[in-house]
Design a protein around this motif. Structure first.
Motif, PDB file in Angstrom:
ATOM      1  N   SER A 168     147.301  18.095 114.297  1.00  0.00           N
ATOM      2  CA  SER A 168     146.799  19.236 113.518  1.00  0.00           C
ATOM      3  C   SER A 168     146.614  18.923 112.034  1.00  0.00           C
ATOM      4  O   SER A 168     145.903  19.637 111.343  1.00  0.00           O
ATOM      5  CB  SER A 168     147.723  20.437 113.688  1.00  0.00           C
ATOM      6  OG  SER A 168     149.018  20.120 113.204  1.00  0.00           O
ATOM      7  N   HIS A 169     147.240  17.859 111.528  1.00  0.00           N
ATOM      8  CA  HIS A 169     147.075  17.509 110.111  1.00  0.00           C
ATOM      9  C   HIS A 169     145.854  16.615 109.860  1.00  0.00           C
ATOM     10  O   HIS A 169     145.612  16.200 108.738  1.00  0.00           O
ATOM     11  CB  HIS A 169     148.342  16.832 109.573  1.00  0.00           C
ATOM     12  CG  HIS A 169     148.609  15.486 110.167  1.00  0.00           C
ATOM     13  ND1 HIS A 169     149.211  15.341 111.397  1.00  0.00           N
ATOM     14  CD2 HIS A 169     148.339  14.243 109.716  1.00  0.00           C
ATOM     15  CE1 HIS A 169     149.311  14.060 111.672  1.00  0.00           C
ATOM     16  NE2 HIS A 169     148.786  13.370 110.671  1.00  0.00           N
ATOM     17  N   ALA A 202     141.626  16.069 110.031  1.00  0.00           N
ATOM     18  CA  ALA A 202     140.350  16.794 109.983  1.00  0.00           C
ATOM     19  C   ALA A 202     139.240  15.781 110.229  1.00  0.00           C
ATOM     20  O   ALA A 202     139.096  14.825 109.468  1.00  0.00           O
ATOM     21  CB  ALA A 202     140.167  17.478 108.632  1.00  0.00           C
ATOM     22  N   TYR A 235     144.903  17.907 104.481  1.00  0.00           N
ATOM     23  CA  TYR A 235     144.597  17.220 105.737  1.00  0.00           C
ATOM     24  C   TYR A 235     144.237  15.764 105.470  1.00  0.00           C
ATOM     25  O   TYR A 235     143.791  15.413 104.381  1.00  0.00           O
ATOM     26  CB  TYR A 235     143.409  17.884 106.444  1.00  0.00           C
ATOM     27  CG  TYR A 235     143.664  19.321 106.787  1.00  0.00           C
ATOM     28  CD1 TYR A 235     144.405  19.653 107.909  1.00  0.00           C
ATOM     29  CD2 TYR A 235     143.179  20.345 105.982  1.00  0.00           C
ATOM     30  CE1 TYR A 235     144.658  20.981 108.234  1.00  0.00           C
ATOM     31  CE2 TYR A 235     143.425  21.672 106.286  1.00  0.00           C
ATOM     32  CZ  TYR A 235     144.161  21.982 107.411  1.00  0.00           C
ATOM     33  OH  TYR A 235     144.420  23.288 107.724  1.00  0.00           O
ATOM     34  N   THR A 269     141.589  13.082 106.424  1.00  0.00           N
ATOM     35  CA  THR A 269     140.239  13.057 106.982  1.00  0.00           C
ATOM     36  C   THR A 269     140.056  11.834 107.865  1.00  0.00           C
ATOM     37  O   THR A 269     140.373  10.717 107.463  1.00  0.00           O
ATOM     38  CB  THR A 269     139.185  13.049 105.865  1.00  0.00           C
ATOM     39  OG1 THR A 269     139.367  14.211 105.051  1.00  0.00           O
ATOM     40  CG2 THR A 269     137.770  13.057 106.432  1.00  0.00           C
TER      41      THR A 269
END
Length: 164
Positions: A67-68, A70, A94, A96
């Motif tokens: 979830s952390h 992106a 987040y 990337t």
């Protein structure tokens, strides 16, 4: 030179884990798109995946990403600008993910060496919110131009993207 193919899917067919009604992961559907791209352009592989935020999140969920993370870097003023994305990313909550392995990661043809190489062959992820829901663009952007600059992308494997 840019080679582009556009692919369509129905976002509502995918659950919160990025699987469709038959249980197929969206990532596997993207791999099918990559194979189709290569069938249409036998001398080229897709090296970029452009999609809007919603489509990118479906891809992220289908890869069971934490979830952390992106998936995808944003276009900035309509332009692909990895360096500015890296700077912006330093302030994000987040991490990337700039690229994922291509469906052809083990048999990627590297034109400069003229042979097949094992190892990572990235599919660079770019968020383009001008694309509608359910639209994926796969592209091969020619990196043989003399005015291109090599930029190292910090994604956990030695991945390089090329920008003007």
């Amino acid at each position: 030179m840019e080679i582009k193919e556009t692919y369509y899917f129905v976002p509502e067919d995918f659950d919160t884990k990025g699987r469709n009604r038959e249980g197929k992961k969206f990532r596997d559907i993207v791999k099918d798109f990559e194979h189709d791209f290569h069938r249409c352009h036998p001398l080229h592989y897709a090296t970029f995946l452009f999609a809007n935020n919603v489509s990118m999140r479906i891809l992220q969920h289908s890869c069971d990403a934490a979830s952390h993370l992106a998936y995808g870097m944003d276009l900035i003023d309509g332009e692909f600008d990895p360096e500015r994305n890296f700077k912006i990313g330093a302030y994000s909550e987040y991490i990337t993910v700039y690229g994922i392995e291509s469906a052809f990661s083990q048999v990627a043809y590297m034109e400069k060496e003229g042979e097949y190489k094992d190892g990572a062959y990235p599919l660079t992820l770019v968020i383009d919110d001008k694309l509608g829901g359910g639209v994926i663009e796969l592209k091969n952007i020619d990196d043989n131009d003399d005015d291109l600059e090599e930029v190292n992308v910090p994604v956990g494997v030695d991945v390089k993207v090329f920008t003007h």
